[in-house]
Design a protein around this motif. Structure first.
Motif, PDB file in Angstrom:
ATOM      1  N   SER A   9      -9.287  60.509   5.100  1.00 51.41           N
ATOM      2  CA  SER A   9      -8.854  60.769   3.733  1.00 51.41           C
ATOM      3  C   SER A   9      -9.149  59.552   2.857  1.00 51.41           C
ATOM      4  N   ARG A  10      -9.044  59.736   1.551  1.00 54.63           N
ATOM      5  CA  ARG A  10      -9.242  58.616   0.638  1.00 54.63           C
ATOM      6  C   ARG A  10      -8.234  57.507   0.889  1.00 54.63           C
ATOM      7  N   ALA A  16      -9.095  53.760   1.767  1.00 57.62           N
ATOM      8  CA  ALA A  16      -8.608  52.700   0.884  1.00 57.62           C
ATOM      9  C   ALA A  16      -7.920  51.592   1.666  1.00 57.62           C
ATOM     10  N   SER A  17      -7.352  51.938   2.823  1.00 55.15           N
ATOM     11  CA  SER A  17      -6.644  50.945   3.633  1.00 55.15           C
ATOM     12  C   SER A  17      -7.584  49.936   4.256  1.00 55.15           C
ATOM     13  N   ILE A  18      -8.876  50.266   4.278  1.00 52.24           N
ATOM     14  CA  ILE A  18      -9.855  49.355   4.858  1.00 52.24           C
ATOM     15  C   ILE A  18     -10.004  48.111   4.003  1.00 52.24           C
ATOM     16  N   GLY A  54     -14.805  52.854  12.052  1.00 52.25           N
ATOM     17  CA  GLY A  54     -15.176  53.823  13.069  1.00 52.25           C
ATOM     18  C   GLY A  54     -14.057  54.720  13.551  1.00 52.25           C
ATOM     19  N   PHE A  55     -13.113  55.047  12.667  1.00 49.44           N
ATOM     20  CA  PHE A  55     -11.984  55.892  13.061  1.00 49.44           C
ATOM     21  C   PHE A  55     -12.433  57.209  13.704  1.00 49.44           C
ATOM     22  N   CYS A  56     -13.497  57.807  13.147  1.00 46.80           N
ATOM     23  CA  CYS A  56     -13.926  59.138  13.613  1.00 46.80           C
ATOM     24  C   CYS A  56     -15.155  59.093  14.520  1.00 46.80           C
ATOM     25  N   PRO A  75     -15.682  67.698   6.661  1.00 48.98           N
ATOM     26  CA  PRO A  75     -15.968  66.280   6.860  1.00 48.98           C
ATOM     27  C   PRO A  75     -17.146  65.772   6.038  1.00 48.98           C
ATOM     28  N   ALA A  76     -17.180  64.464   5.867  1.00 49.84           N
ATOM     29  CA  ALA A  76     -18.388  63.794   5.402  1.00 49.84           C
ATOM     30  C   ALA A  76     -19.247  63.511   6.630  1.00 49.84           C
TER      31      ALA A  76
END
Length: 326
Positions: free
Chosen positions: A109-110, A114-116, A132-134, A151-152
């Motif tokens: 999610s955005r 954004a937390s990155i 690389g979460f996904c 997904p993107a």
């Protein structure tokens, strides 16, 4: 082989002096060596792009005395010259990357993205490196997430060093791992700048890419795509950005520094070109010159600064409101 360059603006606003600098430099680079220059409208972001801005941008370029050999207004062998009309080519390249298993779906999610965090302003075109979460989701996990979210698609950036010599910025070395995997197609179906520009530059035979320094770190990402797609990469040159007296980067939202505003205030293209030539180090002093008169002075062996500052006095001179031309 004839060298080919391009100027590829996004029609999301009016040109400011930074855009004029990039366009002038791209024109000078090709005209000095007898190369070809094309104009491409990068309107892949349809919600932000406006045909009226594209038309105004072409008028601004002509006002500066710049011309092009191919483009949306004059056609050419590589038409269409608007990215919004070239999506079939991007889809074909995307499918090739899928077959090579170089992409993976990203459901973040955005808020998660954004937390990155992000890199310092002006130094990164993609923000912070995606962790690389996904990237390791199983097919079952992907199927479950697709139920609630489209997904993107992310490109797996090879974890190696990417080194290239930039005509303006010198030699640069980037870590693929530090750059992180990047999106090539958004969840809403929009293709990314990184993919579209690689596909278009290759299809249009571009040998020399000249653009602003804010896109410097796009180069290793694009080199990775060129390699993955089996395409020949061009040479790169990234000119410094132009900022205001406080060191802030110029924005299309600052209407007082747009070329349209300068024209309304009585600025001449010769004075604007002369000031840019002086800031870039091509001229010893700011003096009115045409783009053609600046040709013998163009060189990439000039300033290595990331940003060139323009002061109110300089703007007054461009507008013809300064008594002294020094």
């Amino acid at each position: 082989m004839t060298r080919r360059g391009r100027f590829a603006p996004t029609p999301s606003g009016l040109f400011h002096m930074g855009n004029a600098f990039s366009a002038l430099a791209a024109w000078l680079q090709m005209r000095q060596i007898g190369g070809q220059l094309l104009l491409r409208i990068e309107d892949i972001d349809k919600p932000r792009s406006r045909p009226a801005f594209a038309e105004q941008q072409m008028q601004d370029l002509r006002w500066l005395g710049l011309d092009w050999d191919e483009g949306p207004d004059i056609g050419g062998p590589h038409a269409p010259y608007e990215q919004s009309k070239r999506e079939d080519l991007y889809e074909k390249a995307l499918n090739e990357l899928v077959k090579k298993e170089l992409l993976y779906p990203c459901f973040c999610s955005r808020a998660e993205l954004a937390s990155i965090g992000s890199a310092p302003h002006g130094l990164s075109s993609e923000g912070g490196a995606y962790p690389g979460f996904c990237s390791q989701l199983t097919e079952t996990e992907q199927a479950v997430r697709r139920i609630s979210k489209e997904p993107a698609l992310r490109f797996r950036m090879p974890h190696r060093q990417w080194t290239f010599c930039d005509a303006f910025a010198g030699e640069h070395d980037f870590s693929g791992k530090a750059l992180g995997d990047f999106v090539v197609k958004r969840a809403d179906g929009m293709f990314s700048y990184q993919l579209a520009v690689v596909v278009d530059d290759a299809a249009m035979g571009i040998t020399d890419v000249l653009r602003g320094r804010d896109l410097l770190d796009s180069t290793p990402r694009q080199l990775a795509l060129y390699e993955a797609l089996g395409l020949t990469a061009p040479s790169f040159a990234h000119v410094p950005l132009i900022g205001d007296a406080s060191g802030e980067r110029l924005s299309k939202r600052d209407k007082s520094l747009t070329l349209a505003s300068l024209r309304e205030d009585g600025a001449s293209p010769q004075r604007l070109i002369g000031l840019i030539g002086c800031l870039a180090g091509w001229l010893d002093r700011a003096e009115p010159v045409t783009a053609h008169e600046l040709l013998p002075h163009f060189t990439t062996d000039v300033t290595k600064d990331r940003m060139l500052a323009i002061t109110p006095d300089m703007l007054d001179w461009v507008r013809g409101k300064s008594i002294c031309d020094d």
